[in-house]
Scaffold this motif. Sequence first.
Motif: not given
Length: 552
Positions: A436-440, A451-456
């Motif tokens: 779930l974290e990866i797809h968010l 940590l929030k990434g470019r795809n968040t």
Amino acid sequence: MELDTSWINSALEKRQSNYSSVICFESNDPVRLKQLRQYLASHEDYKRVEVYSFDPWKGLETEVRGRRIPVTESKTKEWDPSQAYPIASVDAALTHMDGKLKRNKTLFLLLNLDILRSGQLPDERQRTLWACLQSWALDSEILASGSCVFLISEDASLVLDEATLNLCVFQKVPPPSDKERLQLIDRLSAECGVKLTYPIETLVIATRGLTLYQLEGILLESYHATGTFDIKRIKQLKTEFIQRSELVEIVEPEWGFERIGGYEAVKKFVTENIINCIKDPARAQKFGVPLPRGVILFGPPGTGKTLFARALAKEANLPFINLKTENLYGMYLGETGRRFSEAIRLSEQHSPAIVFVDEMDKFGQRRGTAADGASEETRRALNQLLEWLGDQNRKSIIVGTTNRIEDLDPALKRAGRFDYKIPLLYPGEKARRRILEIHLGIDRDNQGRLLKGRNTPPLGMNDAALEKVLDELTQMTRGYSGAELELLVIRARRIAFNDRNANYMTSDHLMKAFRDYTIEESDRKGEIEFYYKQAESNTDSQAFLEELRKDV
């Protein structure tokens, strides 16, 4: 440039022992034909010998001091230049050469005859060729004269039938070695004035599997486009070359196990038993540990078997070759076998690599269960796969997948075919949370902070609220596959996008997506039990099973 001549020497040694006067070289590299011609022109035993060649487009030619001159014949009994015509058909060329090969020591090259194959059944030209070569192979006059016939073909099975091939000296021309590619890169670097900004060994490794002809073309194309040998462009051009076959495709994996949510027991097992051996072959050799030859990934649909195979290739720092099984089957009898042989050749040519065979049950199904008219071709494909798996000289590491390992032919599961059979089951609690974290688009630092990434997506929640909704979703999605968890997040993104009053994704959007997308829990519970029993009966490492129980 010093090219390897061992393949020529090996074939000529058999000719000199009178094994056969016909040599078949299998190669798709025009540079190798040029190499053969130069070798014969400079060899003490052949440099004074008459050389002829036949090509369906050029007809019959004689080679004189590096020049090729068309051979003509007169249609009148007395020689009349005005009535002389080039010998253009294969039948006429074979008839013309028959006497020459028997009278004097002569070399005859047959080129580009692959085009004679026009359909399922051989035509008259092919039958004539087969009869002629069978006669020449062991003809006492030709053997005594020292003459030799060379057939150069990309795929000998397209030109010759099995009976003819068995009477020939058959020699597969090996792909260019690292040393040969290094020499070619060095030569072109000097000629083009290119100074590499990376170790030349990187380029040598990146161009494995290319013929010398392809390599030269790719390097020059890169030079004319960028002014240098751009490694990224060269890899792209190489991929385009390979994809022309429509049988395999080469992919450069972008990420490794860091993008695989959960499945820590599987990652650990694969790292210790496969990846470490690949990365440290010297240590593996020291302890007598053989390099891995392949694994079967099995489990329910949507659990990330393809994703895992790609990540494995990235972790092992190997190319990922996808065997396009949907393109292997042909409409003519025997065509499937030829395509499979070509796919194996291409795969080995670009190895060491991870060769991915998706849904192995397509052709690895238990023998006797197929009931349609294609069952014979399926059995042939299975036999070729088994032969490939058992080849001790195989350089590729085969990763096969199946949703139903119980349907695979027992020969595929026998010890020695694959190193391990590894289950990828429905994700456990920790895995679901991480998926779930990866797809968010969320990652964590060393202290476990979000940590929030470019795809968040833009989130209207603080970290505490986000942790809370992730906890709730993790508990509510028991039995979901990784693909279903990905789809749940995509639906939540769409709901937030379509909510014109929202500037952020909220926990309400995630919960609404969950309520809208549910699975049949009773059916899924039975599937979980079924696949777990499959894991117990097919996984032969008890220590791994214990770790797996903790993970799921």
